[in-house]
Design a protein around this motif. Structure first.
Motif, PDB file in Angstrom:
ATOM      1  N   LYS A 176      47.913 107.094 124.200  1.00  0.00           N
ATOM      2  CA  LYS A 176      46.610 107.890 124.603  1.00  0.00           C
ATOM      3  C   LYS A 176      46.493 109.116 123.653  1.00  0.00           C
ATOM      4  O   LYS A 176      47.171 109.685 123.379  1.00  0.00           O
ATOM      5  CB  LYS A 176      46.601 108.201 126.020  1.00  0.00           C
ATOM      6  CG  LYS A 176      45.697 109.196 126.504  1.00  0.00           C
ATOM      7  CD  LYS A 176      46.066 109.402 128.228  1.00  0.00           C
ATOM      8  CE  LYS A 176      44.693 110.336 128.472  1.00  0.00           C
ATOM      9  NZ  LYS A 176      45.163 110.805 130.009  1.00  0.00           N
ATOM     10  N   THR A 177      45.356 109.154 123.127  1.00  0.00           N
ATOM     11  CA  THR A 177      44.863 110.198 122.312  1.00  0.00           C
ATOM     12  C   THR A 177      44.037 111.087 123.210  1.00  0.00           C
ATOM     13  O   THR A 177      43.340 110.958 124.069  1.00  0.00           O
ATOM     14  CB  THR A 177      43.835 109.537 121.095  1.00  0.00           C
ATOM     15  OG1 THR A 177      42.813 109.217 121.694  1.00  0.00           O
ATOM     16  CG2 THR A 177      44.497 108.623 120.557  1.00  0.00           C
ATOM     17  N   GLU A 178      44.581 112.550 122.721  1.00  0.00           N
ATOM     18  CA  GLU A 178      43.928 113.743 123.342  1.00  0.00           C
ATOM     19  C   GLU A 178      42.526 114.092 122.577  1.00  0.00           C
ATOM     20  O   GLU A 178      42.492 114.000 121.332  1.00  0.00           O
ATOM     21  CB  GLU A 178      44.794 114.910 123.185  1.00  0.00           C
ATOM     22  CG  GLU A 178      46.117 114.761 123.921  1.00  0.00           C
ATOM     23  CD  GLU A 178      46.053 114.644 125.365  1.00  0.00           C
ATOM     24  OE1 GLU A 178      45.045 115.408 126.015  1.00  0.00           O
ATOM     25  OE2 GLU A 178      46.679 113.912 126.044  1.00  0.00           O
ATOM     26  N   ASP A 179      41.552 114.300 123.317  1.00  0.00           N
ATOM     27  CA  ASP A 179      40.067 114.482 122.776  1.00  0.00           C
ATOM     28  C   ASP A 179      40.101 115.820 122.293  1.00  0.00           C
ATOM     29  O   ASP A 179      40.470 116.939 122.748  1.00  0.00           O
ATOM     30  CB  ASP A 179      39.091 114.002 123.668  1.00  0.00           C
ATOM     31  CG  ASP A 179      38.911 112.369 123.884  1.00  0.00           C
ATOM     32  OD1 ASP A 179      39.440 111.690 122.740  1.00  0.00           O
ATOM     33  OD2 ASP A 179      38.331 112.240 124.916  1.00  0.00           O
TER      34      ASP A 179
END
Length: 93
Positions: free
Chosen positions: A90-93
């Motif tokens: 999961k990438t943080e925006d």
């Protein structure tokens, strides 16, 4: 016998006959209702047995092992091997 006496005896005789017929009807009705009650209790017992059997069957069909068996046999599914697994971060925006 006088007319009054004959009338009283006749009335008592009719009352006794009517009472006898009422007893016969009451006994017959009581026996019929008892037979109906026994039949209803028998049906209730059969339905309880059927309900318990269906609850057990539902439990068996929903058991994890059963679901896994169906997935393997009918859907040709399997647990992925380590090389088949893909991890997505999961990438943080």
């Amino acid at each position: 016998m006088s007319g009054k006496r004959i009338l009283v005896v006749t009335a008592l005789w009719l009352a006794a006959i009517t009472s006898s017929l009422a007893v016969v009807y009451s006994t017959h009705r009581s026996r019929a209702l008892t037979a109906e009650l026994v039949e209803a209790q028998h049906t209730r017992d059969e339905l309880r047995y059927e309900q318990e059997r269906l609850l057990l069957e539902r439990g068996a069909w929903s058991a994890y092992n059963r679901i896994e068996q169906v997935a393997r046999e009918k859907l040709d599914m399997h647990v992925p091997a380590p090389e088949e697994r893909v991890l997505i971060r999961k990438t943080e925006d």
